[in-house]
Motif scaffolding. Structure first.
Motif, PDB file in Angstrom:
ATOM      1  N   SER A 136      34.995  43.785  42.901  1.00  0.00           N
ATOM      2  CA  SER A 136      35.207  42.914  44.057  1.00  0.00           C
ATOM      3  C   SER A 136      36.158  43.563  45.056  1.00  0.00           C
ATOM      4  O   SER A 136      36.707  42.916  45.929  1.00  0.00           O
ATOM      5  CB  SER A 136      35.797  41.576  43.586  1.00  0.00           C
ATOM      6  OG  SER A 136      36.903  41.803  42.730  1.00  0.00           O
ATOM      7  N   HIS A 170      44.185  39.037  44.633  1.00  0.00           N
ATOM      8  CA  HIS A 170      44.068  39.753  45.908  1.00  0.00           C
ATOM      9  C   HIS A 170      42.622  39.804  46.388  1.00  0.00           C
ATOM     10  O   HIS A 170      42.314  39.471  47.543  1.00  0.00           O
ATOM     11  CB  HIS A 170      44.614  41.176  45.756  1.00  0.00           C
ATOM     12  CG  HIS A 170      44.342  42.044  46.945  1.00  0.00           C
ATOM     13  ND1 HIS A 170      43.205  42.828  47.052  1.00  0.00           N
ATOM     14  CD2 HIS A 170      45.027  42.233  48.089  1.00  0.00           C
ATOM     15  CE1 HIS A 170      43.207  43.457  48.203  1.00  0.00           C
ATOM     16  NE2 HIS A 170      44.306  43.116  48.859  1.00  0.00           N
ATOM     17  N   ASP A 171      41.717  40.209  45.502  1.00  0.00           N
ATOM     18  CA  ASP A 171      40.311  40.364  45.895  1.00  0.00           C
ATOM     19  C   ASP A 171      39.696  39.023  46.294  1.00  0.00           C
ATOM     20  O   ASP A 171      39.045  38.902  47.342  1.00  0.00           O
ATOM     21  CB  ASP A 171      39.505  40.966  44.735  1.00  0.00           C
ATOM     22  CG  ASP A 171      39.874  42.412  44.445  1.00  0.00           C
ATOM     23  OD1 ASP A 171      39.426  42.943  43.415  1.00  0.00           O
ATOM     24  OD2 ASP A 171      40.633  43.000  45.245  1.00  0.00           O
ATOM     25  N   LEU A 172      39.902  38.029  45.427  1.00  0.00           N
ATOM     26  CA  LEU A 172      39.277  36.721  45.648  1.00  0.00           C
ATOM     27  C   LEU A 172      39.801  36.072  46.925  1.00  0.00           C
ATOM     28  O   LEU A 172      39.032  35.590  47.766  1.00  0.00           O
ATOM     29  CB  LEU A 172      39.553  35.845  44.418  1.00  0.00           C
ATOM     30  CG  LEU A 172      38.965  34.456  44.346  1.00  0.00           C
ATOM     31  CD1 LEU A 172      37.471  34.460  44.593  1.00  0.00           C
ATOM     32  CD2 LEU A 172      39.256  33.836  42.978  1.00  0.00           C
ATOM     33  N   PHE A 195      38.047  37.856  36.654  1.00  0.00           N
ATOM     34  CA  PHE A 195      38.922  38.797  35.942  1.00  0.00           C
ATOM     35  C   PHE A 195      38.157  40.079  35.626  1.00  0.00           C
ATOM     36  O   PHE A 195      38.690  41.188  35.768  1.00  0.00           O
ATOM     37  CB  PHE A 195      39.450  38.171  34.650  1.00  0.00           C
ATOM     38  CG  PHE A 195      40.635  37.263  34.844  1.00  0.00           C
ATOM     39  CD1 PHE A 195      41.096  36.470  33.789  1.00  0.00           C
ATOM     40  CD2 PHE A 195      41.305  37.193  36.046  1.00  0.00           C
ATOM     41  CE1 PHE A 195      42.186  35.624  33.948  1.00  0.00           C
ATOM     42  CE2 PHE A 195      42.397  36.355  36.217  1.00  0.00           C
ATOM     43  CZ  PHE A 195      42.838  35.577  35.157  1.00  0.00           C
ATOM     44  N   PHE A 197      45.304  40.100  36.808  1.00  0.00           N
ATOM     45  CA  PHE A 197      45.387  38.782  37.450  1.00  0.00           C
ATOM     46  C   PHE A 197      45.729  38.939  38.930  1.00  0.00           C
ATOM     47  O   PHE A 197      45.131  38.305  39.802  1.00  0.00           O
ATOM     48  CB  PHE A 197      46.436  37.925  36.729  1.00  0.00           C
ATOM     49  CG  PHE A 197      46.777  36.641  37.437  1.00  0.00           C
ATOM     50  CD1 PHE A 197      47.993  36.496  38.092  1.00  0.00           C
ATOM     51  CD2 PHE A 197      45.888  35.580  37.462  1.00  0.00           C
ATOM     52  CE1 PHE A 197      48.316  35.327  38.751  1.00  0.00           C
ATOM     53  CE2 PHE A 197      46.202  34.396  38.122  1.00  0.00           C
ATOM     54  CZ  PHE A 197      47.417  34.277  38.766  1.00  0.00           C
ATOM     55  N   LEU A 198      46.683  39.811  39.238  1.00  0.00           N
ATOM     56  CA  LEU A 198      47.081  40.011  40.635  1.00  0.00           C
ATOM     57  C   LEU A 198      45.965  40.662  41.441  1.00  0.00           C
ATOM     58  O   LEU A 198      45.735  40.303  42.603  1.00  0.00           O
ATOM     59  CB  LEU A 198      48.351  40.865  40.701  1.00  0.00           C
ATOM     60  CG  LEU A 198      49.614  40.174  40.188  1.00  0.00           C
ATOM     61  CD1 LEU A 198      50.747  41.175  40.047  1.00  0.00           C
ATOM     62  CD2 LEU A 198      50.049  39.040  41.100  1.00  0.00           C
ATOM     63  N   LEU A 199      45.286  41.632  40.849  1.00  0.00           N
ATOM     64  CA  LEU A 199      44.151  42.264  41.529  1.00  0.00           C
ATOM     65  C   LEU A 199      43.071  41.226  41.825  1.00  0.00           C
ATOM     66  O   LEU A 199      42.494  41.202  42.918  1.00  0.00           O
ATOM     67  CB  LEU A 199      43.555  43.386  40.668  1.00  0.00           C
ATOM     68  CG  LEU A 199      44.343  44.687  40.599  1.00  0.00           C
ATOM     69  CD1 LEU A 199      43.726  45.619  39.560  1.00  0.00           C
ATOM     70  CD2 LEU A 199      44.388  45.376  41.935  1.00  0.00           C
ATOM     71  N   THR A 200      42.825  40.361  40.838  1.00  0.00           N
ATOM     72  CA  THR A 200      41.830  39.295  41.016  1.00  0.00           C
ATOM     73  C   THR A 200      42.244  38.375  42.144  1.00  0.00           C
ATOM     74  O   THR A 200      41.433  38.013  43.006  1.00  0.00           O
ATOM     75  CB  THR A 200      41.682  38.492  39.706  1.00  0.00           C
ATOM     76  OG1 THR A 200      41.342  39.376  38.653  1.00  0.00           O
ATOM     77  CG2 THR A 200      40.636  37.412  39.832  1.00  0.00           C
ATOM     78  N   LEU A 225      48.290  48.845  45.216  1.00  0.00           N
ATOM     79  CA  LEU A 225      47.849  47.720  46.041  1.00  0.00           C
ATOM     80  C   LEU A 225      49.025  46.829  46.399  1.00  0.00           C
ATOM     81  O   LEU A 225      49.206  46.427  47.533  1.00  0.00           O
ATOM     82  CB  LEU A 225      46.813  46.917  45.240  1.00  0.00           C
ATOM     83  CG  LEU A 225      46.152  45.762  45.929  1.00  0.00           C
ATOM     84  CD1 LEU A 225      45.261  46.252  47.025  1.00  0.00           C
ATOM     85  CD2 LEU A 225      45.336  44.960  44.937  1.00  0.00           C
TER      86      LEU A 225
END
Lengths: 249, 114
Positions: free
Chosen positions: B47, A21-23, B39, A16-19, B111
């Motif tokens: 992404s 960040h990317d988005l 997700f 969720f956090l990676l998403t 990250l």
């Protein structure tokens, strides 16, 4: 960021956090900052302190990215040069920002009055950073009109403490007559002149705090912008005032 | 994973329609579809802007255009969002979650700390 907060995350929370960040990094590079606020609007997420601590770090990074992109791309301004005549050429530089960025700023402004503290804190922080880095954003008439309208609506919302009914309900029972007052605050405030709609908390203390903070920041922004570009700001305020007067009539 | 990458093109073509504005007032079903798509992208790093991840320029550009038209993926009114949308989301199937979870966890923690 403490390691304990990261260690407490589950794999799905990390995704969720990676998403996020990317988005949001992609959106911020495209000058679409307002969607970042929505991540903090859900009660279940806000209750998870480890997750929100990480989300705060990501928000900071995303905000920095937006500012860096703005500085590099100079995408905020379209410069229009108008040459008056052949013998004396004069460049008239008019500043305007893209309609989508103007709309994003207005969304952040509305979010700075949100019922949830976390949302309005982040919105105000983001807005403050953007306007401080780029004071010429205040040369955008729709944004300035929105600022004045939100201040007006918040002022009206605070006055509701003294005018909101206070309904009167009397009942008669076998033993005693009693009457009580009903607390019925108004929650929604919308502007007929612009498409701004505020949904506020029913706490008047909270409303007063929002209003005083917004008023303080608006003063600071206008002072800073006037110091740098007095003629442009004056012109923008005149355009904004004329619009408001026209829509009143 | 190549099938997933190939899906980027039709989704990009769909959101590029000038009269399609899913980012304005999307319903909960459409938001859930976009959320699950992102997700999956987050899980497989489709992404990512990190140069270490294998992602081509055109793909990143397409993902950026999709991002611009994506509605907010967290809804204020969603009940038990942490449980329903994240922890027990059917998109996170156990088989590939286990195989990528270590990489994702390391990636994610680097990250966040970095």
């Amino acid at each position: 960021m403490r390691g304990t907060e990261i260690r407490a995350l589950t794999p799905t929370q990390v995704i969720f956090l990676l998403t996020m960040h990317d988005l949001e990094s992609m959106r911020s590079r495209g000058f679409l900052p307002s969607s970042l606020i929505s991540y903090f609007s859900n009660e279940a997420i806000n209750k998870n302190l480890s997750l929100t601590a990480c989300m705060d770090s990501i928000s900071e990074k995303v905000c920095d990215l937006c500012l860096e992109s703005g500085i590099c791309a100079h995408n905020f301004f379209q410069v229009i040069r108008d040459f008056v005549n052949d013998t004396i050429s004069r460049k008239i530089v008019q500043h305007s920002i893209s309609p989508s960025l103007s709309q994003e700023l207005r969304k952040l402004l509305v979010a700075s009055t949100h019922r949830i503290v976390k949302v309005r804190e982040l919105a105000m922080k983001y807005l403050q950073r953007l306007v401080t880095a780029f004071p010429s954003l205040l040369c955008d008439p729709p944004f300035v009109v929105a600022l004045l309208e939100v201040l007006t609506l918040m002022h009206r919302a605070c006055e509701g403490e003294f005018t909101d009914e206070v309904g009167f309900d009397s009942r008669r029972t076998a033993q005693v007559d009693f009457c009580h007052f009903k607390f019925t605050p108004q929650h929604e405030y919308s502007s007929s002149r612009t498409d701004i709609k505020l949904e506020l908390s029913d706490s008047y203390a909270s409303r007063n705090e929002i209003l005083s903070q917004l008023y303080r920041y608006t003063n600071k922004w206008l002072e800073a912008a006037t110091a740098r570009a007095p003629i442009e700001i004056q012109a923008t305020l005149q355009v904004g005032t004329k619009f408001l007067i026209r829509t009143l009539n | 994973m190549t099938e997933l990458v190939a899906l980027t093109l039709p989704i990009d073509a769909l959101v590029s329609h000038p009269d399609f504005h899913p980012h304005h007032k999307a319903g909960s079903e459409l938001t859930a579809l976009f959320r699950n798509m992102w997700f999956i992208c987050g899980l497989f790093r489709l992404s990512s802007d990190d140069k270490a991840d294998v992602i081509s320029e055109w793909q990143y550009a397409a993902m950026t255009r999709i991002a611009a038209k994506t509605p907010p993926i967290v809804l204020e009114e969603a009940q038990d969002y942490l449980t329903n949308a994240i922890e027990y989301n059917p998109v996170f199937r156990n088989d590939f979650l286990q195989s990528v979870s270590l990489v994702v966890l390391l990636n994610g923690r680097y990250l966040i700390v970095g």
